[in-house]
Enzyme design. Structure first.
Site, PDB file in Angstrom:
ATOM      1  N   ASN A 258      68.901  -0.081  79.758  1.00  0.00           N
ATOM      2  CA  ASN A 258      68.565  -1.308  80.476  1.00  0.00           C
ATOM      3  C   ASN A 258      69.200  -0.834  81.859  1.00  0.00           C
ATOM      4  OD1 ASN A 258      68.810  -3.796  81.468  1.00  0.00           O
ATOM      5  ND2 ASN A 258      70.314  -4.379  80.089  1.00  0.00           N
TER       6      ASN A 258
ATOM      7  N   LYS B 171      69.403  -3.005  84.336  1.00  0.00           N
ATOM      8  CA  LYS B 171      69.765  -4.232  85.010  1.00  0.00           C
ATOM      9  C   LYS B 171      69.310  -4.243  86.311  1.00  0.00           C
ATOM     10  CE  LYS B 171      73.643  -4.023  81.461  1.00  0.00           C
ATOM     11  NZ  LYS B 171      74.771  -4.574  81.299  1.00  0.00           N
TER      12      LYS B 171
ATOM     13  N   HIS C 296      69.665 -11.467  76.390  1.00  0.00           N
ATOM     14  CA  HIS C 296      70.757 -10.517  77.014  1.00  0.00           C
ATOM     15  C   HIS C 296      71.773 -11.623  77.203  1.00  0.00           C
ATOM     16  CE1 HIS C 296      73.408  -7.765  79.135  1.00  0.00           C
ATOM     17  NE2 HIS C 296      72.552  -6.712  78.399  1.00  0.00           N
TER      18      HIS C 296
ATOM     19  N   GLU D 193      73.990 -11.255  79.651  1.00  0.00           N
ATOM     20  CA  GLU D 193      74.066 -11.816  80.918  1.00  0.00           C
ATOM     21  C   GLU D 193      73.020 -12.985  81.358  1.00  0.00           C
ATOM     22  OE1 GLU D 193      73.504  -7.963  82.490  1.00  0.00           O
ATOM     23  OE2 GLU D 193      75.549  -7.162  81.728  1.00  0.00           O
TER      24      GLU D 193
ATOM     25  N   GLU E 272      75.189  -6.663  70.782  1.00  0.00           N
ATOM     26  CA  GLU E 272      76.099  -6.491  72.024  1.00  0.00           C
ATOM     27  C   GLU E 272      77.224  -7.361  72.012  1.00  0.00           C
ATOM     28  OE1 GLU E 272      73.495  -4.040  75.069  1.00  0.00           O
ATOM     29  OE2 GLU E 272      72.937  -6.332  75.429  1.00  0.00           O
TER      30      GLU E 272
ATOM     31  N   GLY F 236      79.721  -3.334  79.752  1.00  0.00           N
ATOM     32  CA  GLY F 236      80.227  -3.033  80.871  1.00  0.00           C
ATOM     33  C   GLY F 236      81.645  -2.747  80.949  1.00  0.00           C
TER      34      GLY F 236
ATOM     35  N   SER G 151      78.819  -0.474  76.293  1.00  0.00           N
ATOM     36  CA  SER G 151      79.622   0.625  76.708  1.00  0.00           C
ATOM     37  C   SER G 151      79.346   2.036  75.623  1.00  0.00           C
ATOM     38  CB  SER G 151      81.279   0.505  76.678  1.00  0.00           C
ATOM     39  OG  SER G 151      81.319  -0.434  77.663  1.00  0.00           O
TER      40      SER G 151
HETATM   41  P1  PGA Z   1      76.718  -1.092  79.093  1.00  0.00           P
HETATM   42  O1  PGA Z   1      75.640  -2.255  78.840  1.00  0.00           O
HETATM   43  O2  PGA Z   1      76.101  -0.019  78.357  1.00  0.00           O
HETATM   44  O3  PGA Z   1      76.936  -0.986  80.648  1.00  0.00           O
HETATM   45  O4  PGA Z   1      77.937  -1.775  78.278  1.00  0.00           O
HETATM   46  C1  PGA Z   1      74.916  -2.737  77.779  1.00  0.00           C
HETATM   47  C2  PGA Z   1      73.851  -3.741  78.083  1.00  0.00           C
HETATM   48  O5  PGA Z   1      74.198  -4.780  78.510  1.00  0.00           O
HETATM   49  O6  PGA Z   1      73.018  -3.658  77.597  1.00  0.00           O
END
Ligand code: PGA
Length: 252
Positions: A9, A11, A95, A97, A167, A173, A211
């Site tokens: 992803n 983003k 997601h 976010e 997640e 992140g 992460s």
């Molecule tokens: P990340 O993001 O690997 O940077 O933690 C995962 C995601 O939001 O799908």
């Protein structure tokens, strides 16, 4: 069918140059990857055409979000039908976010899941608890409720087009990952919720995200209920992403 998936992803990151570099590298390595692992690239929608041109059927492509409508006067939105028409196979839905920054509710997630399934694409439905929810012992209840409501409208014949991504919000992140044991426990709990909903739970792929890096992917992917990963930051570094794709135990 339950399959192994590693999805990147991106983003709101990247450029045409970066897309070319990343996809070029992943494609050049794709033949050396376990053929049982499906590699999915989920770029910003505006780069989907570029990514698809380069992906050459070796890689699958998805979008990060769609509107809940089929078409119409919804300036700025794209539909799942359009994503399909463009050549995508996957749509990320809910997601964290989107939930946190754009106010997406479980009801909206459910409406988008229905839209995605009726367009014939596969929905990767994201669920996960916040740090407060984990620390107050509610993680499993919160995630179970998100699974139940987000997937409440899935019809019997559509489960094969559902993937769930667990997640934990506190791991996205942040460099903090759930231990493979904690992630496995949550995945097993999600599978049992799915079973109780009458879904073919053993056939549904459950991805872990938050992460995931080249140095923790092997332990996560070795767990029996973790069928792959949803990768954010590390999917923007070609070598790291490919290393993660290699971390399925041979022959699983
Ligand atoms: P990340 O993001 O690997 O940077 O933690 C995962 C995601 O939001 O799908």
């Amino acid at each position: 069918m339950r399959r192994k998936i590693v999805a990147g992803n991106w983003k709101m990151n990247g450029s045409r140059d970066l897309s070319e570099e990343l996809v070029g590298y992943i494609r050049s390595e794709a033949e050396t990857l376990d053929s049982g692992v499906e590699v999915v690239i989920i770029p910003p929608a505006i780069y989907i055409g570029d990514v698809l041109k380069q992906a050459h059927k070796l890689l699958s492509v998805g979008v990060q979000n769609v509107g809940q409508w089929q078409s119409g006067a919804y300036t700025g939105e794209i539909s799942s039908e359009m994503a399909k028409d463009a050549g995508c196979r996957y749509v990320l839905v809910g997601h964290s976010e989107r939930r946190q920054l754009f106010g997406e509710t479980d009801e909206l997630v459910a409406a988008k899941v229905s839209r995605v399934l009726s367009s014939g694409l596969t929905a990767i439905v994201c669920v996960g608890e916040t740090l407060d929810e984990r620390e107050s012992g509610q993680a499993e209840a919160i995630v179970a409720a998100q699974v139940r409501s987000g997937l409440a409208q899935v019809e019997k014949g559509d489960w094969q087009n559902v993937v769930v991504a667990y997640e934990p919000v506190w791991a996205i992140g942040t460099g903090k990952t759930a231990t493979s044991m904690d992630a496995q426990a949550m995945h097993a709990a999600i599978r049992s919720v799915l079973k109780n909903m009458g879904a073919p739970a053993e056939e549904i792929s459950l991805l872990y995200g938050g992460s995931v890096k080249a140095d923790n992917a092997a332990a996560l992917f070795a767990e029996p209920d973790i069928d792959g990963g949803l990768i954010g930051g590390a999917s923007l570094v070609a070598e790291d992403f490919v290393s993660i794709c290699r971390y399925f135990p041979a022959g699983t």
